[in-house]
Design an enzyme around this catalytic site. Sequence first.
Site, mmCIF file in Angstrom:
data_model
loop_
_atom_site.group_PDB
_atom_site.id
_atom_site.type_symbol
_atom_site.label_atom_id
_atom_site.label_comp_id
_atom_site.label_asym_id
_atom_site.label_seq_id
_atom_site.Cartn_x
_atom_site.Cartn_y
_atom_site.Cartn_z
ATOM 1 N N SER A 52 0.901 -1.042 -0.020
ATOM 2 C CA SER A 52 0.038 0.093 0.053
ATOM 3 C C SER A 52 1.048 1.269 -0.030
ATOM 4 O O SER A 52 1.968 0.893 0.709
ATOM 5 C CB SER A 52 -0.819 -0.194 1.193
ATOM 6 O OG SER A 52 -1.468 1.397 1.432
ATOM 7 N N TYR A 82 -0.784 -1.692 10.083
ATOM 8 C CA TYR A 82 -0.789 -1.611 8.737
ATOM 9 C C TYR A 82 0.266 -1.360 8.203
ATOM 10 O O TYR A 82 0.897 -1.915 6.931
ATOM 11 C CB TYR A 82 -2.084 -0.870 8.558
ATOM 12 C CG TYR A 82 -2.648 -1.375 6.952
ATOM 13 C CD1 TYR A 82 -3.068 -2.408 6.574
ATOM 14 C CD2 TYR A 82 -2.380 -0.097 6.060
ATOM 15 C CE1 TYR A 82 -3.671 -2.447 5.291
ATOM 16 C CE2 TYR A 82 -2.892 -0.180 4.790
ATOM 17 C CZ TYR A 82 -3.272 -1.573 4.126
ATOM 18 O OH TYR A 82 -3.850 -1.543 2.895
ATOM 19 N N LYS A 96 2.716 -3.586 5.591
ATOM 20 C CA LYS A 96 2.845 -3.292 4.075
ATOM 21 C C LYS A 96 4.393 -2.912 3.810
ATOM 22 O O LYS A 96 4.709 -3.366 2.562
ATOM 23 C CB LYS A 96 1.970 -2.106 3.968
ATOM 24 C CG LYS A 96 0.543 -2.402 3.859
ATOM 25 C CD LYS A 96 0.059 -3.929 3.148
ATOM 26 C CE LYS A 96 -1.154 -4.052 2.637
ATOM 27 N NZ LYS A 96 -1.420 -5.534 2.049
HETATM 28 N N1 NAD Z 1 -9.005 -1.149 -1.345
HETATM 29 C C1 NAD Z 1 -7.927 -0.247 -1.505
HETATM 30 O O1 NAD Z 1 -8.004 0.871 -2.174
HETATM 31 C C2 NAD Z 1 -6.463 -0.869 -1.013
HETATM 32 C C3 NAD Z 1 -5.446 0.167 -0.720
HETATM 33 C C4 NAD Z 1 -4.063 -0.331 -0.331
HETATM 34 C C5 NAD Z 1 -4.027 -1.447 -0.422
HETATM 35 N N2 NAD Z 1 -4.979 -2.431 -0.291
HETATM 36 C C6 NAD Z 1 -4.736 -3.749 -0.078
HETATM 37 O O2 NAD Z 1 -5.349 -4.678 -0.809
HETATM 38 C C7 NAD Z 1 -5.671 -5.816 -0.508
HETATM 39 C C8 NAD Z 1 -7.144 -6.239 -0.984
HETATM 40 O O3 NAD Z 1 -7.688 -5.195 0.068
HETATM 41 P P1 NAD Z 1 -9.589 -4.895 -0.401
HETATM 42 O O4 NAD Z 1 -9.564 -3.637 -0.392
HETATM 43 O O5 NAD Z 1 -9.997 -5.718 -1.547
HETATM 44 O O6 NAD Z 1 -9.990 -5.589 0.946
HETATM 45 P P2 NAD Z 1 -11.256 -6.509 1.232
HETATM 46 O O7 NAD Z 1 -11.440 -6.305 2.737
HETATM 47 O O8 NAD Z 1 -12.443 -6.144 0.377
HETATM 48 O O9 NAD Z 1 -10.943 -7.962 1.040
HETATM 49 C C9 NAD Z 1 -9.910 -8.291 1.785
HETATM 50 C C10 NAD Z 1 -10.256 -10.163 1.848
HETATM 51 O O10 NAD Z 1 -9.169 -10.824 2.747
HETATM 52 C C11 NAD Z 1 -9.690 -11.885 3.377
HETATM 53 N N3 NAD Z 1 -9.037 -11.950 4.565
HETATM 54 C C12 NAD Z 1 -8.815 -11.379 5.742
HETATM 55 N N4 NAD Z 1 -8.085 -11.966 6.615
HETATM 56 C C13 NAD Z 1 -7.504 -13.132 6.073
HETATM 57 C C14 NAD Z 1 -6.904 -14.342 6.140
HETATM 58 N N5 NAD Z 1 -6.233 -14.260 7.646
HETATM 59 N N6 NAD Z 1 -7.000 -15.348 5.465
HETATM 60 C C15 NAD Z 1 -7.259 -15.359 4.413
HETATM 61 N N7 NAD Z 1 -8.286 -14.319 3.927
HETATM 62 C C16 NAD Z 1 -8.374 -13.112 4.630
HETATM 63 C C17 NAD Z 1 -10.989 -11.042 3.794
HETATM 64 O O11 NAD Z 1 -12.139 -12.171 4.226
HETATM 65 C C18 NAD Z 1 -11.637 -10.206 2.470
HETATM 66 O O12 NAD Z 1 -12.351 -11.281 1.803
HETATM 67 C C19 NAD Z 1 -5.396 -5.917 0.864
HETATM 68 O O13 NAD Z 1 -4.102 -6.357 1.253
HETATM 69 C C20 NAD Z 1 -5.036 -4.288 1.232
HETATM 70 O O14 NAD Z 1 -4.334 -4.143 2.143
HETATM 71 C C21 NAD Z 1 -6.188 -1.986 -0.622
#
Ligand code: NAD
Length: 304
Positions: A153, A166, A170
């Site tokens: 991130s 976090y 990251k």
């Molecule tokens: N959405 C954004 O703008 C954004 C920005 C920066 C980084 N990210 C990163 O992208 C990735 C996806 O984010 P997202 O926004 O789709 O989140 P989200 O919450 O929609 O999806 C995350 C998924 O991970 C699963 N999960 C959580 N803990 C788990 C575990 N211990 N084992 C297996 N599965 C598990 C959850 O059940 C969920 O379905 C993450 O790593 C997040 O940190 C997202």
Amino acid sequence: MPGMLENKVIAVTGAGRGIGRAVALACADAGASVIVNDFGVSMDGSEPSSEVADAVVKEIEAAGGTAIALADDISTMDAGERLVRTAVDKFGRIDGVVTVAGILRERMLFNMSEEEWDGVVQTHLKGTFTVFKAASAVMRKQEGGGSLVAFTSGVGMWGSIAQANYAAAKAGIVGLMRSAALGLERYGVNANAIAPVASTRMQANVPGGTAETGEPEDIAPMVVFLLSDAARSITGQTYTVVGGRVALWSQPREIKEISKDGRWTPEELAQRLPDEVGIDRLPMLDYIEEMKAKAAAEQTSPAS
Ligand SMILES: NC(=O)c1ccc[n+]([C@@H]2O[C@H](COP(=O)([O-])OP(=O)(O)OC[C@H]3O[C@@H](n4cnc5c(N)ncnc54)[C@H](O)[C@@H]3O)[C@@H](O)[C@H]2O)c1
């Protein structure tokens, strides 16, 4: 035309929702057999369920693809091994892994509990290690090597006001990815990271929102490309992906120095360092100041 991942076997963690789901669907659409891992938890990592992983497998199958669901907590070594073993047992190999699983437990550093720290670091950083370790052990021995794709991130590079757990996880993921790239190049295994921004439930939890956003489906093509043979020479890189924008992050480098024969004294450093080396100001400090100025301007002239 055959897809870019035809005959490949790809495992995606956190593939039940958000970006992970879009990645799993795109991998299947590109011709891969997909292992769909998701612990099915709420935003803070509680209340696990196998439903979301199963639902994505059904979606892939309905579109004519091949997938298997695993509802493990990916922060355990067993889950990482099971993910890779399932790929090898069912499909004979593992060509790529994508570690998307993540949770948020937001708190100011001085109020953060051990549990809030551990849960976030374990899910993101250890949950990348468990998969990278198990996958690389197989990939280094199989013909054609393989690809590792991690999720970081912007917060991991910039820092965060109320997400020290976090941001640390990251940043750690980038260090892990670079080390995987260095250690596995000789075995034909590449490793890269994506810093995404997309509208998901996680993004809805970012205080004040983000400066730009897009859809989870905007992130998936870049992951498919990084997993494909067309990206085999790319390793150790971090890319932002948001909407139609893809940007390369620089590698950290020393930017200024002073040196002498022998050891500096603190007094000498106090005298010379501020002017001759100085600092590289945190970009987030400027962003925070901009936000404060904007909020103050809105207070003095509220929109009618
Ligand atoms: N959405 C954004 O703008 C954004 C920005 C920066 C980084 N990210 C990163 O992208 C990735 C996806 O984010 P997202 O926004 O789709 O989140 P989200 O919450 O929609 O999806 C995350 C998924 O991970 C699963 N999960 C959580 N803990 C788990 C575990 N211990 N084992 C297996 N599965 C598990 C959850 O059940 C969920 O379905 C993450 O790593 C997040 O940190 C997202």
